[in-house]
Design a protein around this motif. Sequence first.
Motif, PDB file in Angstrom:
ATOM      1  N   ASN A   7       0.840  -1.198   0.000  1.00 28.70           N
ATOM      2  CA  ASN A   7       0.000   0.000   0.000  1.00 28.70           C
ATOM      3  C   ASN A   7       0.879   1.253   0.000  1.00 28.70           C
ATOM      4  O   ASN A   7       0.824   2.078   0.904  1.00 28.70           O
ATOM      5  N   GLN A  39       1.661   1.909   3.767  1.00 27.74           N
ATOM      6  CA  GLN A  39       0.748   1.912   4.904  1.00 27.74           C
ATOM      7  C   GLN A  39       0.552   0.534   5.527  1.00 27.74           C
ATOM      8  O   GLN A  39       0.143   0.414   6.678  1.00 27.74           O
ATOM      9  N   SER A  40       0.861  -0.507   4.777  1.00 26.40           N
ATOM     10  CA  SER A  40       0.735  -1.852   5.328  1.00 26.40           C
ATOM     11  C   SER A  40       1.797  -2.158   6.372  1.00 26.40           C
ATOM     12  O   SER A  40       1.702  -3.177   7.070  1.00 26.40           O
ATOM     13  N   GLY A  41       2.833  -1.293   6.457  1.00 24.16           N
ATOM     14  CA  GLY A  41       3.833  -1.476   7.505  1.00 24.16           C
ATOM     15  C   GLY A  41       5.265  -1.563   7.035  1.00 24.16           C
ATOM     16  O   GLY A  41       6.078  -2.263   7.650  1.00 24.16           O
ATOM     17  N   ARG A  95       1.606  -1.664  10.795  1.00 21.82           N
ATOM     18  CA  ARG A  95       0.927  -0.861   9.782  1.00 21.82           C
ATOM     19  C   ARG A  95       0.786   0.609  10.211  1.00 21.82           C
ATOM     20  O   ARG A  95       0.735   0.921  11.396  1.00 21.82           O
ATOM     21  N   SER A 136       3.254   7.841  11.314  1.00 21.87           N
ATOM     22  CA  SER A 136       2.381   6.677  11.255  1.00 21.87           C
ATOM     23  C   SER A 136       0.960   7.083  11.615  1.00 21.87           C
ATOM     24  O   SER A 136       0.697   7.496  12.752  1.00 21.87           O
TER      25      SER A 136
END
Length: 329
Positions: free
Chosen positions: A132, A149-151, A172, A189
């Motif tokens: 992402n 964004q998934s980490g 994430r 984050s």
Amino acid sequence: MPSISRRDAIGVLGAAAWSALHALAGAAQTATMQSWPLGTPRPTGIHDLAPAPDGGVWFTAQRSGHLGWFDPRTGRSELLALGAGSAPHGVIPGPDGAAWITDGGLGAIVRVAWPERSMRAFALPKGAPYANLNTATFDADGDLWFTGQSGIVGRLAVKSATVTIRDAPRGRGPYGICTTPGGDVWWCSLAGSFIARIDRRNGDSTVVEPPTKNQGARRVWSDSRGRLWISEWLSGNLSMHDPVAKSWRSWKLPGDNPRPYAVYVDERDKVWVSDFGGNAVFRFDPGPQSFERFSFPREDTAIRQIHGRPGEVWLPESGTETISVIRTA
């Protein structure tokens, strides 16, 4: 607070486009807003934008899978297809004059040479999970750092065309990212509600906790002094962190239910922040600590990115398929 008046300018750009101008006049400064509908054959899902070196503006068309280019001199938009499955999120200008795109659909960083319009994709490492991909920034060495964004947090070493990724602290949430004038790279984050500094030697991230818990740090931008300005999606605050002094300050956006999304610091160190809750953009002056509000005649503008060049602050209205600019005196 200064008042805003509206006047329509129809015909300057021809029948296919219109522009709405707003004048904001204060005792010592003025600003004018101008807007254009994209006028593309289909909705683009405009997300982020960035100034192009030819006076135009690039934008990511997340829904249709294109890099867009908008010409404010004519009101014309051009779409360049990025490939099957493309869903671009961020776009920034590179030191080479190209557009650099974080494409979550392709799982790649895409470079579009300008004005040639030739493309090259730099894929994430083989076997990498869906990242992402979100936003990116260049460091002083010309390497591109990016968030997923998934980490994940990653780097594209441009000279060797090598892409590496690392798991982000606490999983994430990695979203906005920026480079300070001193060369430090910071990211924030959204899901984790913190900011972090990247060690550019090994790619590790050191977490810095904001004083407000569960604030939803969404985007981050550095001013000329290396202070970090953060839009806090969940708290409604615009916050500033000084890494040298290790200090924090926060200001609540005006309005009943502010939702700060994008943040940008202009050449005068004025801080611009978009507010989904109030359908507005604010200019914050750190000196008197005052907000100036810029409203829109359209509802649900949803400004997801702010970028600019001297004297111009550019805004993508993802909710209305419109591009706006605020020209500052």
